[in-house]
Design a protein around this motif. Structure first.
Motif, PDB file in Angstrom:
ATOM      1  N   GLN A 119     -26.913 -14.608  13.513  1.00 25.16           N
ATOM      2  CA  GLN A 119     -28.014 -14.759  14.465  1.00 25.16           C
ATOM      3  C   GLN A 119     -27.718 -14.125  15.826  1.00 25.16           C
ATOM      4  O   GLN A 119     -28.568 -14.132  16.721  1.00 25.16           O
ATOM      5  CB  GLN A 119     -28.322 -16.249  14.669  1.00 25.16           C
ATOM      6  N   VAL A 120     -26.528 -13.593  15.988  1.00 27.89           N
ATOM      7  CA  VAL A 120     -26.138 -13.026  17.287  1.00 27.89           C
ATOM      8  C   VAL A 120     -27.050 -11.859  17.649  1.00 27.89           C
ATOM      9  O   VAL A 120     -27.318 -10.972  16.832  1.00 27.89           O
ATOM     10  CB  VAL A 120     -24.659 -12.566  17.249  1.00 27.89           C
ATOM     11  N   LEU A 121     -27.525 -11.865  18.891  1.00 33.89           N
ATOM     12  CA  LEU A 121     -28.472 -10.852  19.341  1.00 33.89           C
ATOM     13  C   LEU A 121     -27.845  -9.464  19.366  1.00 33.89           C
ATOM     14  O   LEU A 121     -28.463  -8.488  18.947  1.00 33.89           O
ATOM     15  CB  LEU A 121     -28.978 -11.227  20.745  1.00 33.89           C
ATOM     16  N   LEU A 122     -26.615  -9.362  19.840  1.00 39.71           N
ATOM     17  CA  LEU A 122     -25.949  -8.061  19.977  1.00 39.71           C
ATOM     18  C   LEU A 122     -24.915  -7.859  18.865  1.00 39.71           C
ATOM     19  O   LEU A 122     -23.743  -7.636  19.127  1.00 39.71           O
ATOM     20  CB  LEU A 122     -25.289  -7.956  21.355  1.00 39.71           C
ATOM     21  N   ARG A 162     -15.810 -14.271  16.006  1.00 31.31           N
ATOM     22  CA  ARG A 162     -17.140 -14.553  16.530  1.00 31.31           C
ATOM     23  C   ARG A 162     -17.757 -13.307  17.162  1.00 31.31           C
ATOM     24  O   ARG A 162     -17.217 -12.737  18.117  1.00 31.31           O
ATOM     25  CB  ARG A 162     -17.079 -15.695  17.548  1.00 31.31           C
ATOM     26  N   LEU A 163     -18.916 -12.907  16.628  1.00 33.36           N
ATOM     27  CA  LEU A 163     -19.597 -11.724  17.127  1.00 33.36           C
ATOM     28  C   LEU A 163     -20.176 -11.941  18.521  1.00 33.36           C
ATOM     29  O   LEU A 163     -20.309 -10.985  19.292  1.00 33.36           O
ATOM     30  CB  LEU A 163     -20.721 -11.321  16.159  1.00 33.36           C
ATOM     31  N   TRP A 183     -20.037 -31.927  22.663  1.00 32.87           N
ATOM     32  CA  TRP A 183     -21.431 -32.077  22.235  1.00 32.87           C
ATOM     33  C   TRP A 183     -22.024 -30.722  21.865  1.00 32.87           C
ATOM     34  O   TRP A 183     -21.675 -29.692  22.432  1.00 32.87           O
ATOM     35  CB  TRP A 183     -22.279 -32.763  23.307  1.00 32.87           C
ATOM     36  N   GLU A 184     -22.924 -30.731  20.918  1.00 37.20           N
ATOM     37  CA  GLU A 184     -23.477 -29.497  20.361  1.00 37.20           C
ATOM     38  C   GLU A 184     -24.769 -29.117  21.063  1.00 37.20           C
ATOM     39  O   GLU A 184     -25.640 -29.949  21.326  1.00 37.20           O
ATOM     40  CB  GLU A 184     -23.742 -29.655  18.867  1.00 37.20           C
ATOM     41  N   ASN A 185     -24.876 -27.863  21.398  1.00 35.02           N
ATOM     42  CA  ASN A 185     -26.090 -27.318  21.986  1.00 35.02           C
ATOM     43  C   ASN A 185     -27.124 -27.118  20.884  1.00 35.02           C
ATOM     44  O   ASN A 185     -26.901 -26.370  19.938  1.00 35.02           O
ATOM     45  CB  ASN A 185     -25.774 -25.991  22.681  1.00 35.02           C
ATOM     46  N   LYS A 186     -28.261 -27.798  20.997  1.00 32.74           N
ATOM     47  CA  LYS A 186     -29.307 -27.689  19.968  1.00 32.74           C
ATOM     48  C   LYS A 186     -30.167 -26.439  20.140  1.00 32.74           C
ATOM     49  O   LYS A 186     -30.977 -26.123  19.272  1.00 32.74           O
ATOM     50  CB  LYS A 186     -30.193 -28.937  20.007  1.00 32.74           C
ATOM     51  N   TYR A 187     -30.004 -25.768  21.268  1.00 34.17           N
ATOM     52  CA  TYR A 187     -30.831 -24.601  21.551  1.00 34.17           C
ATOM     53  C   TYR A 187     -29.939 -23.367  21.708  1.00 34.17           C
ATOM     54  O   TYR A 187     -29.957 -22.660  22.724  1.00 34.17           O
ATOM     55  CB  TYR A 187     -31.652 -24.835  22.814  1.00 34.17           C
ATOM     56  N   LYS A 188     -29.163 -23.120  20.675  1.00 38.85           N
ATOM     57  CA  LYS A 188     -28.156 -22.060  20.738  1.00 38.85           C
ATOM     58  C   LYS A 188     -28.774 -20.686  21.016  1.00 38.85           C
ATOM     59  O   LYS A 188     -28.330 -19.956  21.898  1.00 38.85           O
ATOM     60  CB  LYS A 188     -27.375 -22.010  19.420  1.00 38.85           C
ATOM     61  N   LYS A 189     -29.774 -20.342  20.223  1.00 36.73           N
ATOM     62  CA  LYS A 189     -30.363 -19.006  20.340  1.00 36.73           C
ATOM     63  C   LYS A 189     -31.040 -18.816  21.692  1.00 36.73           C
ATOM     64  O   LYS A 189     -30.903 -17.765  22.338  1.00 36.73           O
ATOM     65  CB  LYS A 189     -31.374 -18.787  19.210  1.00 36.73           C
ATOM     66  N   THR A 190     -31.772 -19.841  22.133  1.00 36.02           N
ATOM     67  CA  THR A 190     -32.432 -19.761  23.434  1.00 36.02           C
ATOM     68  C   THR A 190     -31.405 -19.607  24.549  1.00 36.02           C
ATOM     69  O   THR A 190     -31.571 -18.805  25.481  1.00 36.02           O
ATOM     70  CB  THR A 190     -33.277 -21.023  23.693  1.00 36.02           C
ATOM     71  N   THR A 191     -30.324 -20.377  24.442  1.00 31.95           N
ATOM     72  CA  THR A 191     -29.242 -20.282  25.435  1.00 31.95           C
ATOM     73  C   THR A 191     -28.667 -18.872  25.478  1.00 31.95           C
ATOM     74  O   THR A 191     -28.453 -18.302  26.560  1.00 31.95           O
ATOM     75  CB  THR A 191     -28.130 -21.286  25.110  1.00 31.95           C
ATOM     76  N   GLU A 192     -28.419 -18.302  24.299  1.00 29.90           N
ATOM     77  CA  GLU A 192     -27.859 -16.952  24.244  1.00 29.90           C
ATOM     78  C   GLU A 192     -28.781 -15.948  24.916  1.00 29.90           C
ATOM     79  O   GLU A 192     -28.337 -15.142  25.758  1.00 29.90           O
ATOM     80  CB  GLU A 192     -27.622 -16.537  22.793  1.00 29.90           C
ATOM     81  N   ILE A 193     -30.064 -15.988  24.602  1.00 30.49           N
ATOM     82  CA  ILE A 193     -31.009 -15.005  25.139  1.00 30.49           C
ATOM     83  C   ILE A 193     -31.132 -15.142  26.659  1.00 30.49           C
ATOM     84  O   ILE A 193     -31.033 -14.162  27.408  1.00 30.49           O
ATOM     85  CB  ILE A 193     -32.397 -15.168  24.476  1.00 30.49           C
ATOM     86  N   VAL A 194     -31.339 -16.391  27.115  1.00 29.39           N
ATOM     87  CA  VAL A 194     -31.514 -16.624  28.546  1.00 29.39           C
ATOM     88  C   VAL A 194     -30.268 -16.195  29.324  1.00 29.39           C
ATOM     89  O   VAL A 194     -30.349 -15.530  30.369  1.00 29.39           O
ATOM     90  CB  VAL A 194     -31.841 -18.108  28.823  1.00 29.39           C
ATOM     91  N   CYS A 195     -29.095 -16.558  28.809  1.00 25.15           N
ATOM     92  CA  CYS A 195     -27.849 -16.258  29.534  1.00 25.15           C
ATOM     93  C   CYS A 195     -27.500 -14.775  29.496  1.00 25.15           C
ATOM     94  O   CYS A 195     -26.967 -14.237  30.481  1.00 25.15           O
ATOM     95  CB  CYS A 195     -26.701 -17.104  28.973  1.00 25.15           C
TER      96      CYS A 195
END
Length: 605
Positions: free
Chosen positions: A261-264, A3-4, A208-220
């Protein structure tokens, strides 16, 4: 699947820690990278151990895999730096460094440094070349406990996520409760660090699955990076603020953004992430070498140190992590042989064969405080009148005796008071010297600091002083060390007003200088006759100047020792061409305290 997003978090963690340790100023909260590592580790351990039911066989297999993953690179790093230190260190300094090797190789460094270091963020801690292995101790102890914990959970048929939530909460509550009263134990020990690891494990077990994966990644990611950019160093860590990077990391791990889709996902970021364990292993000894050899943290030196850390980390990853085959016979045998070899070389003081006589003669001060002479100077022998670390059994009968003769002088404070114990008792051998000293808090009314110290100060102010006839009180502390959580000037004013109810002779000793590295080490580097005043730490000057202002405004009596030994701009730091002013970075040697007591203190009391 590799996992990147996890590798990107490793990059952030190791970059934060390395840049913080190399004193890159725009990352004051970089130490939180270790907390990110802990959450990642907890997450991955649950992923690994949950692949099958927990049994004795699976637990042994889990332990073996963890040992194989961690140990070869650790052994290689310890060996490399032990060789370097053997070559450049005076005999006693190397003997002190050797004491770090066994705890590092047995994953007990966190316990070792709890007992020996004065705090991870303190100046003294900078000179332990394997200090960073405390976190490996915490992690490996977690590895040992995890299968046992899950086996119990399995037998009780409790939902794993609930069990993780309960133990995370219990550890977090304990952490917050003792953060201020026992800051070192809170920092170093598993019970108050376990919540970070179990938080990661809990993130792994939530289905349970996070439906806002990308948003979660960016915010965190913004939260984590923002934290290390803004939050400043604190003596009380972990605590409430640690929740920010820890929860943000757990949320990213749980979200599980797809690799594409990983930001980094940048190639170089991912490479650093892969090398992160080895980079972490090799970087701190380089930082420690900077401190012990008085190498300035200039931009050029910082960049060189960081580059060398990355390069050695890369070599360790490629040549050790990837290629060394772990053997249950050969690897432990190699570790035992390495320890035995360096023990023999340490005992033989081999470096005295090529280092100068002046360097070797000053070397005895490296462990002065552990000798009987050092303990006597501070009032820890023949009775314990200065409490610190695990030595907390204050001897009331010997230190504040009921039978007083002549005039009575009270010595009150931390180690900066205790260092004058033997000298005062010698100067006033026909009188009574009471001593109430403890490490961990300033000697002021309403002091904030470690619980044992605060309790002893409260005893002095509320019980001892009102009940005794005391002719003079000498109050001393390393005032700068406590200014973050105490208003020192107001505290001194309030304390003086209170003490003057009982005696008019109240004297405060000013802030004294700090050096980095130790004074004897600076003299080893620059020569015995060197004027090292320009190498003092500048941060203490503001505290000293505040105290000078206080004395002129409020007529508080001070013994001003900040520039003791200096005539104009010329300063002497060696007495009789043999005894350095300080045996460490800020405490006087006995011979200097005798001179100060006789020439400065006794003339006023």
């Amino acid at each position: 699947m590799f996992r990147l997003d996890i590798n990107a978090l490793r990059f952030i963690a190791v970059a934060s820690v390395v840049l913080f340790h190399f004193q890159i100023n725009f990352l004051p909260g970089g130490y939180a990278g270790v907390d990110v590592f802990f959450v990642i580790s907890g997450y991955l351990m649950n992923e690994i151990i949950s692949r099958q039911p927990v049994t004795l066989s699976s637990s042994i297999g889990f332990y073996k895999k963890r040992f194989k993953r961690i140990y070869p690179a650790l052994l290689a790093a310890v060996t490399l730096y032990a060789i370097i230190l053997l070559i450049i260190s005076p005999p006693n300094s190397f003997k002190d460094s050797f004491k770090e090797i066994v705890p590092a190789l047995t994953f007990t460094s966190n316990i070792f440094y709890l007992k020996t270091a004065s705090g991870y963020f303190s100046n003294a801690a900078d000179f332990y070349f394997l200090l960073h292995t405390w976190s490996l101790g915490v992690e490996f102890q977690f590895y040992l406990c995890l299968p046992i914990f899950l086996f119990i959970v399995q037998k009780l048929r409790v939902k794993k996520v609930l069990a993780y939530a309960l133990i995370t909460a219990a550890s977090l509550v304990l952490c917050i409760l003792i953060a201020k009263s026992h800051p070192q134990a809170n920092f170093y020990l598993l019970p108050t660090r376990a919540w970070e690891l179990f938080l990661g494990a809990m993130a792994s077990s939530i289905k349970w699955e996070n439906k806002y994966k990308k948003t979660t990644e960016i915010v965190c990611l913004v939260l984590i990076v923002g934290f290390v950019l803004i939050y400043k160093e604190t003596a009380f860590w972990p605590s409430y603020p640690t929740l920010i990077p820890a929860i943000a990391t757990a949320l990213i791990l749980h979200a599980g953004v797809k690799n594409e889709q990983v930001l980094l996902k940048n190639h170089y970021i991912q490479k650093i992430g892969k090398w992160s364990y080895s980079i972490y292993l090799v970087h701190w000894p380089i930082v420690s070498l900077f401190y012990t050899n008085n190498i300035a943290f200039s931009l050029a030196n910082q960049l060189i140190g960081i580059a060398v850390s990355i390069f050695l980390g890369y070599l360790s990853y490629e040549l050790v992590e990837q290629k060394v085959r772990f053997s249950w016979l050969k690897t432990p045998t190699a570790a035992i042989c390495i320890v035995a070899l360096f023990f023999g070389l340490s005992s033989a003081s081999v470096s005295s064969q090529w280092l100068s006589k002046d360097v070797v003669s000053l070397d005895k001060y490296s462990n002065y405080i552990t000798t009987d002479a050092g303990k006597t100077q501070f009032g820890q022998l023949p009775a314990l009148c200065f409490i610190e670390g695990s030595n907390l059994d204050f001897n009331y009968k010997a230190c504040v005796p009921d039978n007083q003769k002549g005039k009575t002088i009270l010595l009150l404070g931390d180690s900066h008071a205790a260092e004058f114990s033997a000298a005062l008792k010698q100067e006033y051998k026909n009188d009574t010297v009471l001593q109430v000293t403890a490490a961990g808090c300033p000697a002021i009314i309403d002091s904030v600091g470690s619980a044992p110290c605060v309790n002893l100060m409260n005893y002095a102010f509320n019980k001892l002083i009102p009940s005794r006839k005391i002719d003079a009180i000498i109050v001393a502390s390393d005032w700068y060390n406590f200014h973050t959580y105490n208003d020192i000037n107001k505290g001194i004013e309030k304390t003086q007003l209170y003490l003057q109810k009982f005696t008019p002779n109240v004297y405060f000793i000013t802030q004294t200088k700090h050096f980095k590295p130790t004074v004897y080490r600076l003299l080893q580097i620059h020569g015995k006759t060197a004027d090292i005043n320009s190498l003092r730490e500048r941060d203490t000057e503001e505290t000293y100047n505040d105290m000078r202002t206080l004395s002129s405004i409020d007529h508080i009596k001070f013994f001003d020792l900040y520039n003791y030994g200096c005539q104009g701009k010329q300063c002497v730091f060696v007495k009789d061409n043999t005894v350095p002013m300080f045996f460490d970075d800020n405490h006087y040697n006995y011979e200097w305290t005798r001179e100060i007591v006789h020439d400065v203190i006794a003339k006023n009391i």
